[in-house]
Design a protein around this motif. Structure first.
Motif, PDB file in Angstrom:
ATOM      1  N   ASN A 116       5.490   9.848  -1.308  1.00  0.00           N
ATOM      2  CA  ASN A 116       4.639   8.840  -0.693  1.00  0.00           C
ATOM      3  C   ASN A 116       5.481   7.741  -0.061  1.00  0.00           C
ATOM      4  OD1 ASN A 116       5.242   7.055  -2.971  1.00  0.00           O
ATOM      5  ND2 ASN A 116       3.761   8.297  -4.113  1.00  0.00           N
TER       6      ASN A 116
ATOM      7  N   ASN B 171      -3.492   0.524  -3.359  1.00  0.00           N
ATOM      8  CA  ASN B 171      -2.753  -0.729  -3.428  1.00  0.00           C
ATOM      9  C   ASN B 171      -2.030  -0.870  -4.756  1.00  0.00           C
ATOM     10  OD1 ASN B 171      -2.839  -3.908  -4.110  1.00  0.00           O
ATOM     11  ND2 ASN B 171      -2.658  -3.599  -1.921  1.00  0.00           N
TER      12      ASN B 171
ATOM     13  N   THR C 133       0.833  -1.198   0.000  1.00  0.00           N
ATOM     14  CA  THR C 133       0.000   0.000   0.000  1.00  0.00           C
ATOM     15  C   THR C 133       0.865   1.243   0.000  1.00  0.00           C
ATOM     16  OG1 THR C 133      -1.759  -1.144   1.201  1.00  0.00           O
ATOM     17  CG2 THR C 133      -1.789   1.259   1.263  1.00  0.00           C
ATOM     18  N   PHE C 134       0.519   2.198  -0.872  1.00  0.00           N
ATOM     19  CA  PHE C 134       1.147   3.509  -0.876  1.00  0.00           C
ATOM     20  C   PHE C 134       0.293   4.468  -0.044  1.00  0.00           C
ATOM     21  CE2 PHE C 134       3.424   2.068  -4.701  1.00  0.00           C
ATOM     22  CZ  PHE C 134       4.682   2.574  -4.431  1.00  0.00           C
TER      23      PHE C 134
ATOM     24  N   TYR D 101       5.589   3.562   0.789  1.00  0.00           N
ATOM     25  CA  TYR D 101       5.059   2.238   0.443  1.00  0.00           C
ATOM     26  C   TYR D 101       5.424   1.253   1.549  1.00  0.00           C
ATOM     27  CZ  TYR D 101       4.872  -2.324  -1.950  1.00  0.00           C
ATOM     28  OH  TYR D 101       4.631  -3.637  -2.288  1.00  0.00           O
TER      29      TYR D 101
END
Length: 290
Positions: free
Chosen positions: A275, A80, A37-38, A277
């Motif tokens: 972001n 995702n 997930t980011f 992850y």
């Protein structure tokens, strides 16, 4: 973009063929798959961007100065992404060059405007107490804009793992990715609703008699746009067994990526965001272990 993926596939095939030559030590050392997930930094979208994405929709051709705006974010929240690829290695204890393809959610952007006008339509006065009860009628105009796409990326990274003999190893490296959005579309939704509040001695928003006066939805298909990113992967790698002839070739790993990403929104606008992850994966070591 298709030609770039074909070139990468040709490169992998060439390297694997050359690995059969004793003079060349590069070989395919592993295959892997991971999913994660980011978590994204929220960036604000704009009305001009949505006008461009919707071919200057007639719904947006008006003055929104008297409206309240809400949300207006890009990459808000989490999404995702799945990844599958191979690793190339020159020697067993050296760094691994990973090539993979990733697919998941792409650019997400939303924005909304609303305006409510309220009118008093009746007043009741108690003959015993003198208290007044009010009934108000309101009309609400609401505009909701949403842009969404999927993302296909070609990912390349160099990974170093610690050389200790334990099952658990640390990993880290550097990587970059290029990609394109897919199935990009924009929706513009408008609704006008009227409602009447229940009688009360105080202003109340307990709505009764809700009615939808008007509702219009528009959907626009958008061209695909490119994306570029650079990231720092790090995590842990765990070998399932040291003795079992099959399980010792399998590893589970946890990987975290700190990523800087650039994405085109449309012909004149782009987004640069950071972001994080967080994901888990499984890899099969193709190098024979002693």
């Amino acid at each position: 973009m298709r030609s770039k993926f074909l070139c990468a596939l040709a490169l992998v095939t060439f390297l694997n063929t050359q690995a059969k030559n004793d003079s060349c030590k590069i070989k395919v050392s592993e295959v892997f798959i991971n999913n994660g997930t980011f978590i994204n930094q929220a960036l604000r979208g704009s009305l001009d961007e949505f006008k461009s994405l919707s071919n200057n929709s007639s719904l947006l051709n008006q003055n929104f100065d008297n409206y309240y705006s809400y949300s207006g974010s890009r990459y808000n929240g989490a999404y995702n992404m799945s990844n599958i690829g191979i690793g190339l290695q020159r020697k067993n204890n050296g760094p691994v060059f990973r090539i993979s393809a990733a697919y998941g959610m792409g650019l997400q952007m939303d924005l909304g405007y609303y305006k409510t006008s309220t009118y008093r339509i009746d007043t009741f006065t108690s003959s015993q107490t003198g208290q007044q009860l009010f009934i108000d009628s309101s009309v609400s105009d609401n505009y909701t804009m949403r842009h969404q796409s999927k993302m296909l990326q070609l990912d390349a990274s160099v990974i170093w793992r610690t050389t200790n003999t334990n099952k658990l190893k640390l990993m880290g490296g550097i990587g970059f990715a290029i990609g394109t959005t897919m199935n990009a579309f924009t929706e513009i939704m408008y609704s006008k609703t009227s409602f009447t509040n229940s009688p009360s001695t105080m202003p109340s928003y307990r709505h009764i008699n809700n009615n939808i006066l008007e509702s219009t939805n528009e959907r626009y298909l958008n061209p695909n746009q490119s994306s570029y990113s650079i990231y720092l992967p790090m995590g842990v790698d765990y070998q399932l067994s040291k003795k079992h002839p099959i399980l010792k070739q399998f590893h589970v790993f946890q990987e975290t990526k700190f990523r800087l990403q650039y994405v085109k929104v449309n012909s004149y606008s782009s987004a640069l965001n950071t972001n994080l992850y967080f994901g888990f994966g499984l890899r099969l070591n193709l190098v024979k272990l002693k």
